[in-house]
Write a protein that holds these residues in place. Structure first.
Motif, PDB file in Angstrom:
ATOM      1  N   ARG A 165       8.949 -18.696   3.192  1.00 11.85           N
ATOM      2  CA  ARG A 165       8.159 -19.803   3.766  1.00 11.85           C
ATOM      3  C   ARG A 165       9.059 -20.986   4.106  1.00 11.85           C
ATOM      4  N   GLN A 166       9.925 -21.335   3.165  1.00  9.59           N
ATOM      5  CA  GLN A 166      10.812 -22.471   3.397  1.00  9.59           C
ATOM      6  C   GLN A 166      11.781 -22.202   4.536  1.00  9.59           C
ATOM      7  N   ALA A 167      12.258 -20.958   4.635  1.00  9.58           N
ATOM      8  CA  ALA A 167      13.160 -20.605   5.734  1.00  9.58           C
ATOM      9  C   ALA A 167      12.467 -20.725   7.081  1.00  9.58           C
ATOM     10  N   SER A 187      -3.701 -23.684  -3.199  1.00  8.53           N
ATOM     11  CA  SER A 187      -3.505 -23.472  -4.632  1.00  8.53           C
ATOM     12  C   SER A 187      -3.199 -22.003  -4.939  1.00  8.53           C
ATOM     13  N   TYR A 188      -3.855 -21.101  -4.219  1.00 10.25           N
ATOM     14  CA  TYR A 188      -3.595 -19.666  -4.415  1.00 10.25           C
ATOM     15  C   TYR A 188      -2.144 -19.352  -4.092  1.00 10.25           C
ATOM     16  N   GLU A 200       3.480 -18.168  -5.617  1.00 14.88           N
ATOM     17  CA  GLU A 200       4.906 -18.431  -5.460  1.00 14.88           C
ATOM     18  C   GLU A 200       5.571 -18.803  -6.785  1.00 14.88           C
ATOM     19  N   THR A 201       4.808 -19.380  -7.708  1.00 16.08           N
ATOM     20  CA  THR A 201       5.383 -19.756  -9.004  1.00 16.08           C
ATOM     21  C   THR A 201       5.201 -18.682 -10.068  1.00 16.08           C
ATOM     22  N   GLY A 202       4.555 -17.567  -9.700  1.00 14.41           N
ATOM     23  CA  GLY A 202       4.396 -16.470 -10.640  1.00 14.41           C
ATOM     24  C   GLY A 202       3.179 -16.572 -11.530  1.00 14.41           C
ATOM     25  N   SER A 255       5.337 -25.852   5.091  1.00 12.93           N
ATOM     26  CA  SER A 255       4.856 -26.345   3.803  1.00 12.93           C
ATOM     27  C   SER A 255       3.819 -25.375   3.259  1.00 12.93           C
ATOM     28  N   LEU A 256       3.438 -25.563   2.007  1.00 19.48           N
ATOM     29  CA  LEU A 256       2.365 -24.737   1.456  1.00 19.48           C
ATOM     30  C   LEU A 256       1.085 -24.912   2.251  1.00 19.48           C
TER      31      LEU A 256
END
Length: 281
Positions: A27-29, A46-47, A52-54, A33-34
Motif C-alpha cells: 500500500r505504501q509503495a 479499521s479492518y 496490516e498490524t496482525g 493511505s489507509l
C-alpha cells in the motif's frame, strides 16, 4: 527472488505472521493511505489497519483486493503474489506463480503438460480471480484440448469461488468423462490419502467406500467451500456408498443443501437423495 519481510535474506520465505506487513508495504509503495485503500477496496479503514498490524487474519479476498488496487507495477504485485502463495500453500510456490503468469498471457502449454495439485490450483485461482481475460481463457481450455488441460483449467475455475463458475465446472464434469475420472482420482487421492494408482482404481471400479474413515472424510469434503469440483466429486462418491450407509450420506447431503450456492450441485444432491445417479444430471 521474493525476500521475507522482516526476515534475513537466507530464509527467502514468508510466514503467515508477515502478511499484514506485506500488505502495508504494498500500500505504501503505491502511495496510498489507509483511508485511500479503504475507499478503493470496499473494506473499512479499521479492518485494513487491523489486518496490516496482525490483529485480524489476512484472507485471500483481502490480498486480491490489494492486488487490484496496486495495479500492474511489478514490484508491488510481486509482494502480493508472494503473500497469496504463503497464505494458500504455506510458502512461495514458483510453479503456481509461473502458471498464473502463463494464464494471464493466455498461454496454455504449461497447463497441458501435467496435472496440477490442489494447492497449486488454489494459488493460481487466487492470482487470476479478478482477471476477466484469464477466466475466459480457462473457460475455453476447460472445454477443448487434451484431457490434462481440460481438468487443470476446470480445477482452477472450481476454486475461484463463483457460483456461476461452480455450476459451469459441475456441468463439465457431467459431460466430460475423461475430466471426470481425472478430477475424481485427484479428489480421492488427496482426501482419502491414497496413492494415485489406487485412487484411480477406486474411481474406475465404481465401488462404494470401504472404510468408515473414508466416508467421514468425504462427508466433510462435500461442504468444501474452496473447491466446487471436489464438492461435486464428493457427491458422486457418496452416491455410490448410499445403499450401504444411507443415514450417514443423507445427513451429510442435507447439511450441504444449507450451504451450497451452485444450482448444479444442488441438482446433483437432489438426484442422490432420490436414489438416482448424479452424473446423469
Amino acid at each position: 527472488m521474493w525476500l521475507s519481510p522482516g526476515c534475513s535474506k537466507s530464509k527467502d520465505r514468508w510466514t503467515v505472521d508477515d502478511l499484514g506487513g506485506t500488505l502495508r508495504r504494498a500500500r505504501q509503495a503505491a502511495g496510498l493511505s489507509l483511508a485511500g485503500m479503504a475507499k478503493r477496496t470496499g473494506f473499512s479503514r479499521s479492518y485494513l489497519g487491523n489486518a496490516e498490524t496482525g490483529e485480524r487474519a489476512v484472507t485471500p479476498a483481502l490480498i486480491r483486493a490489494y492486488q487490484k488496487v496496486v495495479g500492474d507495477d511489478l514490484n508491488r504485485r510481486e509482494l502480493l503474489i508472494g503473500a497469496v502463495s504463503t497464505l494458500v500453500a504455506g510458502g512461495v510456490p514458483d510453479e503456481a506463480s509461473d502458471i498464473a503468469a502463463s494464464v494471464r498471457a493466455e498461454r496454455y502449454h504449461v497447463l497441458a503438460s501435467a496435472q496440477t495439485s490442489h494447492a497449486v490450483d488454489k494459488t493460481i485461482a487466487a492470482l487470476v480471480a479478478r482477471d476477466t481475460p484469464s477466466l475466459a481463457a480457462l473457460t475455453k481450455w476447460a472445454q477443448k484440448g487434451k484431457p490434462v488441460l481440460r481438468v487443470n483449467a476446470s480445477g482452477i475455475l472450481a476454486k475461484i469461488g463463483s457460483p456461476v463458475l461452480d455450476g459451469q465446472v459441475a456441468r463439465q464434469l457431467v459431460a466430460d468423462v475423461e475430466v471426470r475420472e481425472l478430477y475424481l482420482t485427484a479428489v480421492v487421492s488427496r482426501v482419502l490419502g491414497l496413492p494415485w494408482e489406487d485412487a484411480g482404481h477406486l474411481v474406475r471400479s465404481g465401488s462404494p467406500l470401504a472404510e468408515q474413515r473414508q466416508l467421514d472424510a468425504l462427508t466433510a469434503e462435500v461442504t468444501n467451500a474452496t473447491d466446487a469440483g471436489a464438492r461435486w466429486c464428493s457427491i458422486v462418491l457418496l452416491a455410490r456408498t448410499r445403499p450401504e450407509a444411507s443415514a450417514v450420506v443423507d445427513h451429510a447431503l442435507a447439511g450441504a443443501l444449507k450451504t451450497e450456492t451452485s444450482s448444479e450441485h444442488l441438482r446433483a444432491i437432489g438426484y442422490t437423495l432420490a436414489g438416482l445417479d448424479p452424473t446423469a444430471v
